[in-house]
Design a protein around this motif. Structure first.
Motif, short mmCIF file in Angstrom:
data_model
loop_
_atom_site.label_atom_id
_atom_site.label_comp_id
_atom_site.label_asym_id
_atom_site.label_seq_id
_atom_site.Cartn_x
_atom_site.Cartn_y
_atom_site.Cartn_z
N GLU A 169 0.84 -1.21 0.00
CA GLU A 169 0.00 0.00 0.00
C GLU A 169 0.87 1.25 0.00
N SER A 171 3.88 1.62 -1.00
CA SER A 171 4.59 1.77 -2.26
C SER A 171 3.65 2.29 -3.37
N LEU A 172 2.47 1.67 -3.46
CA LEU A 172 1.52 2.10 -4.50
C LEU A 172 1.08 3.54 -4.27
N ALA A 173 0.92 3.92 -3.00
CA ALA A 173 0.48 5.28 -2.69
C ALA A 173 1.52 6.32 -3.08
N LEU A 174 2.77 5.89 -3.25
CA LEU A 174 3.81 6.82 -3.69
C LEU A 174 3.85 6.93 -5.21
N GLY A 175 2.96 6.18 -5.87
CA GLY A 175 2.94 6.23 -7.32
C GLY A 175 3.80 5.18 -7.98
N ALA A 176 4.22 4.18 -7.20
CA ALA A 176 4.97 3.08 -7.82
C ALA A 176 3.99 2.19 -8.57
N THR A 177 4.47 1.53 -9.63
CA THR A 177 3.61 0.59 -10.32
C THR A 177 3.61 -0.73 -9.56
N GLN A 180 6.99 -2.42 -9.95
CA GLN A 180 8.02 -1.81 -9.10
C GLN A 180 7.83 -2.23 -7.65
N THR A 181 6.57 -2.28 -7.23
CA THR A 181 6.28 -2.68 -5.86
C THR A 181 6.70 -4.12 -5.59
N GLN A 184 10.74 -4.28 -6.00
CA GLN A 184 11.60 -3.52 -5.10
C GLN A 184 11.19 -3.57 -3.63
N VAL A 185 9.95 -3.95 -3.36
CA VAL A 185 9.52 -3.99 -1.96
C VAL A 185 9.16 -5.41 -1.52
N MET B 53 -6.89 4.78 -4.21
CA MET B 53 -6.42 3.55 -3.57
C MET B 53 -7.55 2.52 -3.53
N VAL B 81 -0.72 6.24 -11.65
CA VAL B 81 0.61 6.38 -11.07
C VAL B 81 0.97 7.86 -10.89
N ARG B 84 -1.14 9.42 -8.05
CA ARG B 84 -0.69 9.10 -6.70
C ARG B 84 0.60 9.82 -6.34
N PHE B 97 9.15 0.92 4.69
CA PHE B 97 9.59 -0.32 4.06
C PHE B 97 10.73 -0.92 4.88
N TYR B 107 12.99 6.04 -2.19
CA TYR B 107 12.20 5.08 -2.97
C TYR B 107 11.28 5.75 -4.00
N HIS B 112 10.16 7.07 -9.68
CA HIS B 112 9.77 8.05 -10.69
C HIS B 112 10.95 8.45 -11.58
#
Lengths: 282, 251
Positions: A169, A171-177, A180-181, A184-185, B53, B81, B84, B97, B107, B112
């Motif tokens: 959540e 990661s996605l909220a930061l605009g990651a796809t 990527q989530t 990378q996570v 979300m 994307v 957000r 994380f 991150y 980006h």
């Protein structure tokens, strides 16, 4: 209600039973490993480890077998790890619930309960004969990959699934796809469990005799190319013992195999521990 | 008055459950808006509609319009994307994380496309300073964020959010898992951030709403009962239900 035992006493009894069960487990493990190592140790020396067998293994060493083992195990892991981890990520992160997913899961579970000799027969029919790979490290390694695959998949899936949902959540909220989530996570967070799965899969592959019996040949020479036949340690051990060539050397071979597995397990456990501590800041 | 977000006649459903009913709310630029109301009234669902979300939930359905800077964020052409990135979010439970402090903040920049080491270093430091965390973590940037205290973790999550330079920051009860001292620090932080960001905060804490926000909206059973300047809502609410809620008669 009438009770035969007071809660305090039943608590004590159950605690002792659990304690004894644990103790017995460790005891059995120690006896087996201790027995093999004690019986095998007398024949193990540098010459045994680093020279070719003489007279089918009656004398000489097991160097080609150690190389063969490393070879087939490496092939098995190189094939099974990406497939197993990939399928696990797909099942845990992308698939949702559906028929295909249920089928994949059922397939993996069934695969892991099939006896290893059946894998051997399949390897013979498919890799050795149909794909014309012959008795070779490639045929043997691929057969072992099939065996290791469900183990790696199951352990990886559990571990990917159990990664805290709040990470993705965040990661996605930061605009990651999504990718990527995942990459990378989620996968880094699941790495300890995935590694354990790979090691369990390796354990299945490295110690397997039946599955390679019909696929890898039984050559005594060091395999060089992927198409060379070979004789990994478990197979060598099996032949030495069943054909009555040398029981002493069979124990020596067994001990070397056990020690290799112990070393790999201890080293990876230490590395995984260190990684987890660094990741979780403990 | 300039509005950052304009929500009109928003209805949200999860399966057959009608969660938000004809909700309309305008949110002003560079100001803190508090959303209050009892548990299950739809506040969290509301803010999760603002950065899409809720899209992650299969059963989510909505109608109505949500405009960000006059653009419909549910237009099929909108890149989620990118949205957000513009509308950041801080969650109820701090969720750094399991990576180093530095990597947590870097991150968002990295995903980006930022890869220049110097730029990353600079932005990470800037964001940590803006989140009032720099002095506490500058010696341990390479240590895991999981080793920080809960309050530090939450400020790290705020730093992580502001690193990607959003216009709006959504905060879903950001202090509910924190002790009073950490809560004070987050509230001070909100005061400092409001000049640069539009902040929407969900809170169960009435005092917190009065302390941090200029505007307040009161949610009940999926509807907005009353919204307006925080002073007015808390001193002379128009609706009896608002009064009952803020005086602690229910909720």
């Amino acid at each position: 209600m009438y009770r035969i035992l007071s809660p305090k006493i039943s608590q004590k009894i159950m605690k002792s039973i659990f304690w004894i069960s644990g103790l017995i487990t460790i005891f059995i493990l120690l006896i087996i490993i201790g027995y093999i190592i004690l019986k095998g140790l007398p024949v193990i020396n540098l010459e045994f480890l680093f020279s070719d067998p003489i007279d089918s293994g009656k004398a000489g060493g097991i160097f080609p077998m150690i190389i063969s083992t490393a070879y087939v195990t490496l092939i098995a892991l190189l094939v099974a790890t990406p497939l197993g981890v990939g399928a696990a990520v797909y099942l845990a992160e992308y698939a949702g619930e559906g028929r295909l997913v249920a089928a994949i899961r059922f397939g993996a579970e069934t695969l892991s309960s099939i006896p290893s000799i059946i894998f051997g027969l399949f390897g013979l029919a498919f890799f050795v004969i149909y794909l014309d790979m012959g008795w070779s490290v490639l045929s043997g390694g691929l057969t072992l990959a099939l065996m290791a695959l469900p183990t790696i998949l199951a352990a990886s899936e559990v571990s990917v699934e159990s990664v805290n949902k709040s990470y993705s959540e965040g990661s996605l909220a930061l605009g990651a796809t999504k990718w990527q989530t995942v990459y990378q996570v989620i996968v880094p967070a699941a790495m300890p469990g995935i590694t354990t799965g790979i090691i369990l899969g390796m354990g299945r592959a490295i110690a397997e005799a039946a599955a390679i019996l019909y696929t890898v040949g039984a050559a005594l020479a060091i395999p060089i190319s992927l198409m060379d036949p070979a004789r990994p340690l478990p197979l060598h051990l099996y032949i030495l013992a069943t054909e009555g060539i040398s029981l002493d050397n069979a124990y020596g071979t067994a001990a070397v195999l056990v020690i290799i597995i112990l070393i790999i397990t201890v080293v990876t456990n230490t590395l995984v521990d260190r990684y987890t501590k660094k990741m979780m800041g403990r | 008055m300039d509005y950052r977000i304009e929500v009109e006649d928003l209805n949200v459903y999860f399966d057959e459950l009608h969660i938000l009913k004809d909700v309309s709310l305008k949110i002003r630029k560079n100001m803190v808006t508090a959303l209050i109301g009892p548990s299950g009234c739809g506040k969290s669902t509301f803010i999760r509609t603002l950065n899409r979300m809720n899209d992650l939930i299969d059963t989510f359905k909505m109608d109505g319009t949500v405009l960000l800077d006059r653009e419909d964020i549910y237009d099929p052409k909108v890149d989620v994307v990118e949205l957000r990135k513009r509308v950041g979010m801080v969650f109820q439970k701090p969720n750094p994380f399991p990576k180093s402090v530095f990597d947590n903040v870097a991150y968002g920049l990295k995903v980006h496309g930022e890869s220049d080491k110097d730029v990353l270093n600079e932005k990470v430091e800037e964001s940590l300073k803006a989140a009032a965390l720099w002095d506490e973590v500058k010696e341990k940037l390479d240590k895991s964020a999981m080793g920080l205290s809960g309050g530090q973790q939450q400020r790290l999550c705020i730093a992580r959010t502001i690193a990607v330079e959003p216009e709006v920051i959504l905060m879903d009860e950001p202090c509910s898992a924190l002790d009073p001292i950490s809560t004070t620090k987050i509230e001070d932080l909100i005061h400092r951030l409001k000049k640069d960001y539009t902040i929407i905060i969900v809170t169960h804490n009435m005092q917190q709403a009065t302390r941090v926000s200029k505007h307040t909206a009161f949610f009940l059973h999926g509807e907005i009962i009353e919204s307006g300047p925080t002073d007015k809502i808390f001193i002379e609410p128009c609706d009896k239900r608002t009064e009952d809620y803020i005086t602690g008669r229910f909720g």
